[in-house]
Design a protein around this motif. Sequence first.
Motif, PDB file in Angstrom:
ATOM      1  N   LEU B  60       0.818  -1.217   0.000  1.00  0.00           N
ATOM      2  CA  LEU B  60       0.000   0.000   0.000  1.00  0.00           C
ATOM      3  C   LEU B  60       0.855   1.272   0.000  1.00  0.00           C
ATOM      4  CD1 LEU B  60      -2.824  -1.043   2.499  1.00  0.00           C
ATOM      5  CD2 LEU B  60      -3.031  -0.749   0.028  1.00  0.00           C
ATOM      6  N   ASP B  61       2.188   1.076  -0.114  1.00  0.00           N
ATOM      7  CA  ASP B  61       3.082   2.239  -0.071  1.00  0.00           C
ATOM      8  C   ASP B  61       3.532   2.621  -1.481  1.00  0.00           C
ATOM      9  OD1 ASP B  61       4.545   4.279   0.923  1.00  0.00           O
ATOM     10  OD2 ASP B  61       6.121   3.047   1.814  1.00  0.00           O
ATOM     11  N   TYR B  62       2.679   3.258  -2.231  1.00  0.00           N
ATOM     12  CA  TYR B  62       3.054   3.674  -3.587  1.00  0.00           C
ATOM     13  C   TYR B  62       2.460   5.032  -3.915  1.00  0.00           C
ATOM     14  CZ  TYR B  62      -1.642   1.912  -4.511  1.00  0.00           C
ATOM     15  OH  TYR B  62      -2.983   1.677  -4.457  1.00  0.00           O
ATOM     16  N   LEU B  63       3.226   5.784  -4.702  1.00  0.00           N
ATOM     17  CA  LEU B  63       2.795   7.100  -5.167  1.00  0.00           C
ATOM     18  C   LEU B  63       3.191   7.115  -6.641  1.00  0.00           C
ATOM     19  CD1 LEU B  63       1.933   9.946  -3.749  1.00  0.00           C
ATOM     20  CD2 LEU B  63       4.320  10.513  -4.035  1.00  0.00           C
ATOM     21  N   THR B  64       2.220   6.915  -7.517  1.00  0.00           N
ATOM     22  CA  THR B  64       2.569   6.755  -8.933  1.00  0.00           C
ATOM     23  C   THR B  64       1.608   7.519  -9.820  1.00  0.00           C
ATOM     24  OG1 THR B  64       1.193   4.782  -9.048  1.00  0.00           O
ATOM     25  CG2 THR B  64       3.552   4.436  -8.696  1.00  0.00           C
ATOM     26  N   GLU B  65       2.072   7.788 -11.027  1.00  0.00           N
ATOM     27  CA  GLU B  65       1.222   8.436 -12.012  1.00  0.00           C
ATOM     28  C   GLU B  65       0.761   7.384 -13.003  1.00  0.00           C
ATOM     29  OE1 GLU B  65       3.205  11.397 -14.345  1.00  0.00           O
ATOM     30  OE2 GLU B  65       1.359  12.085 -15.286  1.00  0.00           O
ATOM     31  N   GLU B  66      -0.534   7.425 -13.328  1.00  0.00           N
ATOM     32  CA  GLU B  66      -1.032   6.480 -14.313  1.00  0.00           C
ATOM     33  C   GLU B  66      -2.157   7.122 -15.094  1.00  0.00           C
ATOM     34  OE1 GLU B  66      -1.735   2.245 -13.045  1.00  0.00           O
ATOM     35  OE2 GLU B  66      -3.623   2.655 -14.063  1.00  0.00           O
ATOM     36  N   SER B  67      -2.014   7.231 -16.397  1.00  0.00           N
ATOM     37  CA  SER B  67      -3.024   7.797 -17.304  1.00  0.00           C
ATOM     38  C   SER B  67      -3.621   9.103 -16.783  1.00  0.00           C
ATOM     39  CB  SER B  67      -4.173   6.822 -17.562  1.00  0.00           C
ATOM     40  OG  SER B  67      -3.761   5.497 -17.485  1.00  0.00           O
ATOM     41  N   GLY B  68      -2.765  10.034 -16.404  1.00  0.00           N
ATOM     42  CA  GLY B  68      -3.257  11.345 -16.008  1.00  0.00           C
ATOM     43  C   GLY B  68      -3.775  11.420 -14.575  1.00  0.00           C
ATOM     44  N   TRP B  69      -3.556  10.368 -13.788  1.00  0.00           N
ATOM     45  CA  TRP B  69      -4.000  10.382 -12.385  1.00  0.00           C
ATOM     46  C   TRP B  69      -2.825  10.125 -11.457  1.00  0.00           C
ATOM     47  CZ3 TRP B  69      -9.178  10.986 -10.643  1.00  0.00           C
ATOM     48  CH2 TRP B  69     -10.119  11.145 -11.686  1.00  0.00           C
ATOM     49  N   LEU B  70      -2.784  10.816 -10.340  1.00  0.00           N
ATOM     50  CA  LEU B  70      -1.812  10.524  -9.287  1.00  0.00           C
ATOM     51  C   LEU B  70      -2.476   9.540  -8.329  1.00  0.00           C
ATOM     52  CD1 LEU B  70       0.855  11.128  -7.701  1.00  0.00           C
ATOM     53  CD2 LEU B  70      -0.411  12.932  -6.527  1.00  0.00           C
ATOM     54  N   ARG B  71      -1.843   8.362  -8.200  1.00  0.00           N
ATOM     55  CA  ARG B  71      -2.410   7.325  -7.325  1.00  0.00           C
ATOM     56  C   ARG B  71      -1.626   7.292  -6.014  1.00  0.00           C
ATOM     57  NH1 ARG B  71      -2.105   1.935 -10.465  1.00  0.00           N
ATOM     58  NH2 ARG B  71      -3.029   1.266  -8.502  1.00  0.00           N
ATOM     59  N   VAL B  72      -2.346   7.449  -4.910  1.00  0.00           N
ATOM     60  CA  VAL B  72      -1.699   7.491  -3.597  1.00  0.00           C
ATOM     61  C   VAL B  72      -2.205   6.322  -2.757  1.00  0.00           C
ATOM     62  CG1 VAL B  72      -1.287   8.892  -1.534  1.00  0.00           C
ATOM     63  CG2 VAL B  72      -1.639  10.018  -3.746  1.00  0.00           C
ATOM     64  N   GLY B  73      -1.315   5.383  -2.455  1.00  0.00           N
ATOM     65  CA  GLY B  73      -1.688   4.204  -1.673  1.00  0.00           C
ATOM     66  C   GLY B  73      -1.934   4.552  -0.214  1.00  0.00           C
ATOM     67  N   ALA B  74      -2.611   3.639   0.487  1.00  0.00           N
ATOM     68  CA  ALA B  74      -3.087   3.931   1.844  1.00  0.00           C
ATOM     69  C   ALA B  74      -1.975   4.132   2.860  1.00  0.00           C
ATOM     70  CB  ALA B  74      -4.025   2.825   2.320  1.00  0.00           C
ATOM     71  N   ARG B  75      -0.726   3.706   2.543  1.00  0.00           N
ATOM     72  CA  ARG B  75       0.319   3.866   3.549  1.00  0.00           C
ATOM     73  C   ARG B  75       1.240   5.055   3.260  1.00  0.00           C
ATOM     74  NH1 ARG B  75       4.545  -0.717   5.036  1.00  0.00           N
ATOM     75  NH2 ARG B  75       5.803   0.658   3.722  1.00  0.00           N
ATOM     76  N   VAL B  76       0.880   5.872   2.259  1.00  0.00           N
ATOM     77  CA  VAL B  76       1.734   7.012   1.914  1.00  0.00           C
ATOM     78  C   VAL B  76       1.552   8.124   2.945  1.00  0.00           C
ATOM     79  CG1 VAL B  76       2.132   8.826   0.209  1.00  0.00           C
ATOM     80  CG2 VAL B  76       1.728   6.476  -0.536  1.00  0.00           C
ATOM     81  N   ARG B  77       2.700   8.545   3.548  1.00  0.00           N
ATOM     82  CA  ARG B  77       2.648   9.615   4.558  1.00  0.00           C
ATOM     83  C   ARG B  77       2.440  10.959   3.875  1.00  0.00           C
ATOM     84  NH1 ARG B  77       2.367   5.914   8.599  1.00  0.00           N
ATOM     85  NH2 ARG B  77       3.864   4.293   8.161  1.00  0.00           N
ATOM     86  N   GLN B  78       1.813  11.864   4.598  1.00  0.00           N
ATOM     87  CA  GLN B  78       1.553  13.198   4.055  1.00  0.00           C
ATOM     88  C   GLN B  78       2.848  13.919   3.675  1.00  0.00           C
ATOM     89  OE1 GLN B  78      -0.527  14.432   7.484  1.00  0.00           O
ATOM     90  NE2 GLN B  78      -2.343  13.213   6.980  1.00  0.00           N
ATOM     91  N   ARG B  79       3.914  13.630   4.405  1.00  0.00           N
ATOM     92  CA  ARG B  79       5.192  14.297   4.179  1.00  0.00           C
ATOM     93  C   ARG B  79       5.683  14.109   2.739  1.00  0.00           C
ATOM     94  NH1 ARG B  79       7.785  18.486   6.270  1.00  0.00           N
ATOM     95  NH2 ARG B  79       9.847  18.079   7.141  1.00  0.00           N
ATOM     96  N   ARG B  80       5.364  12.953   2.147  1.00  0.00           N
ATOM     97  CA  ARG B  80       5.838  12.689   0.780  1.00  0.00           C
ATOM     98  C   ARG B  80       5.244  13.671  -0.219  1.00  0.00           C
ATOM     99  NH1 ARG B  80       5.892   6.544  -1.136  1.00  0.00           N
ATOM    100  NH2 ARG B  80       6.713   7.458  -3.053  1.00  0.00           N
ATOM    101  N   LEU B  81       4.054  14.174   0.079  1.00  0.00           N
ATOM    102  CA  LEU B  81       3.421  15.120  -0.844  1.00  0.00           C
ATOM    103  C   LEU B  81       4.243  16.395  -0.967  1.00  0.00           C
ATOM    104  CD1 LEU B  81      -0.354  14.925   0.182  1.00  0.00           C
ATOM    105  CD2 LEU B  81       0.833  13.634  -1.596  1.00  0.00           C
ATOM    106  N   GLU B  82       4.869  16.806   0.155  1.00  0.00           N
ATOM    107  CA  GLU B  82       5.631  18.058   0.104  1.00  0.00           C
ATOM    108  C   GLU B  82       7.071  17.839  -0.317  1.00  0.00           C
ATOM    109  OE1 GLU B  82       4.917  18.035   4.808  1.00  0.00           O
ATOM    110  OE2 GLU B  82       6.030  19.805   4.136  1.00  0.00           O
ATOM    111  N   ARG B  83       7.560  16.605  -0.203  1.00  0.00           N
ATOM    112  CA  ARG B  83       8.973  16.347  -0.509  1.00  0.00           C
ATOM    113  C   ARG B  83       9.193  15.984  -1.963  1.00  0.00           C
ATOM    114  NH1 ARG B  83      11.982  13.828   4.649  1.00  0.00           N
ATOM    115  NH2 ARG B  83      12.159  15.847   5.676  1.00  0.00           N
ATOM    116  N   GLU B  84       8.195  15.439  -2.629  1.00  0.00           N
ATOM    117  CA  GLU B  84       8.426  14.968  -3.998  1.00  0.00           C
ATOM    118  C   GLU B  84       7.978  16.001  -5.011  1.00  0.00           C
ATOM    119  OE1 GLU B  84       7.462  10.909  -4.794  1.00  0.00           O
ATOM    120  OE2 GLU B  84       8.211  10.293  -2.823  1.00  0.00           O
TER     121      GLU B  84
END
Lengths: 147, 295
Positions: B60-84
Amino acid sequence: MKIEGTETLHAPRDRVWALLDDPQALASCTPGMQELRPTGPDEFEAVLSIGIAAVRGTYKGKLRITERTPPERYAVQVEGSSGAGFVRAVGVLELEDQGAQTGVRWSGEVQVGGALTLGSRMIPGIARMLAGQFFQCLDRKLQEGSA
Amino acid sequence: MKPPVFDYQDPASVEEALELLARHGAAAKVLAGGQSLMPLLNLRLARPEVVVDINRIDALDYLTEESGWLRVGARVRQRRLEREAEVRRMVPLLTEAVRFVGHPQIRNRGTVCGSLAHADPAAELPAVAVAVGARLVARSRSGVREIPAEEFFTGPLTTALRPDELLAEARFPCTGPDWGWAFLEVSNRHGDYALCAVAAGVRAGDGRIQDARLAYAGAGPVPVRLREAEAALVEHSDLEEGIRAASAEARRVLQPDGDLHASSEFRRHLAAVLTARTVRLAWTRARTRSGGAHA
């Protein structure tokens, strides 16, 4: 804190009143009501299990009908407590005759204490949501009754 | 303060987690970052029989782009949104909003999906989800369904998730090239829940606003999108006139509850003021982007 709202029930006022005057009907429409036991004229002991997401508690308390003016006005006083704190509320229902329909104006004054106060900013929203469920249930009963 | 007694389960796979949720239903509660659930447990406001900890589920730890959508898995910490940096490119509103979520320590643990599933009406990420038109992926043993953000939030702390469902993923549509986004909020202290917050997006073209998104947190029982205010921005060819009309609309339509921290009238005032500020900011960003330059 004070909350209020209006609803429309799809039945004539005397039928709405008859339903509101029936404790068992009221109990079956009150979200989370598990037990309502009469302890005197217009006095009841109640057990409610109310849950909003993970915040779920079983409240034991008293419910008293403090005013009854058929078929237009009805007032109740509720107090209950659980491990998470206490709730005290007074509620007033006013019924307006609109022919085949009945307009309901309701208002309540809610007080909470204990750990529950931490969620106080959400209590009006939650109370309104529960009131909505209560009136939807009454309306369903009224429509089933007339079918 | 200590939590009441509960049974602790930490499944290593999504399937096991779904099995536990199917078995225990409303008696179970999912633990991800624990930034809301742990205080609720310690205050004994929450008394689940079973806590299902999903922190061991690497799938559940994934942050990926697929066909124009950003997919955020259930274990992604909020911090990753500001760091990447990629997140800012794809869904800039997330990067803008996440810095208002609690404090760095909270964002290091707190998850994106956890905040959405908790559904606090004053929280930032639910308002972002509504503003951009995110889709929430709910999984249970009986299957998968996608819930549009606007149908997901049904009341304070209440969502369309069934007791046997796990919010497995949040999908955010990637921004279009001519869009600019902004997020602002007013709170008593930085990191507190918003007294009012506004998420705005505008699409610039021919020197005016062609399309708009406006969503509000802290202004009602759920995050609200205001289509009337969005329409006002598109209808007026003059930016400031459009902003005045949209702000007036926000003040007229929103019905926030008052509490100890701010009256209903003050919250409506904030909604109007923040509408104007976010739209101006979003407009500047949209023009910079559509002009070919990068902000």
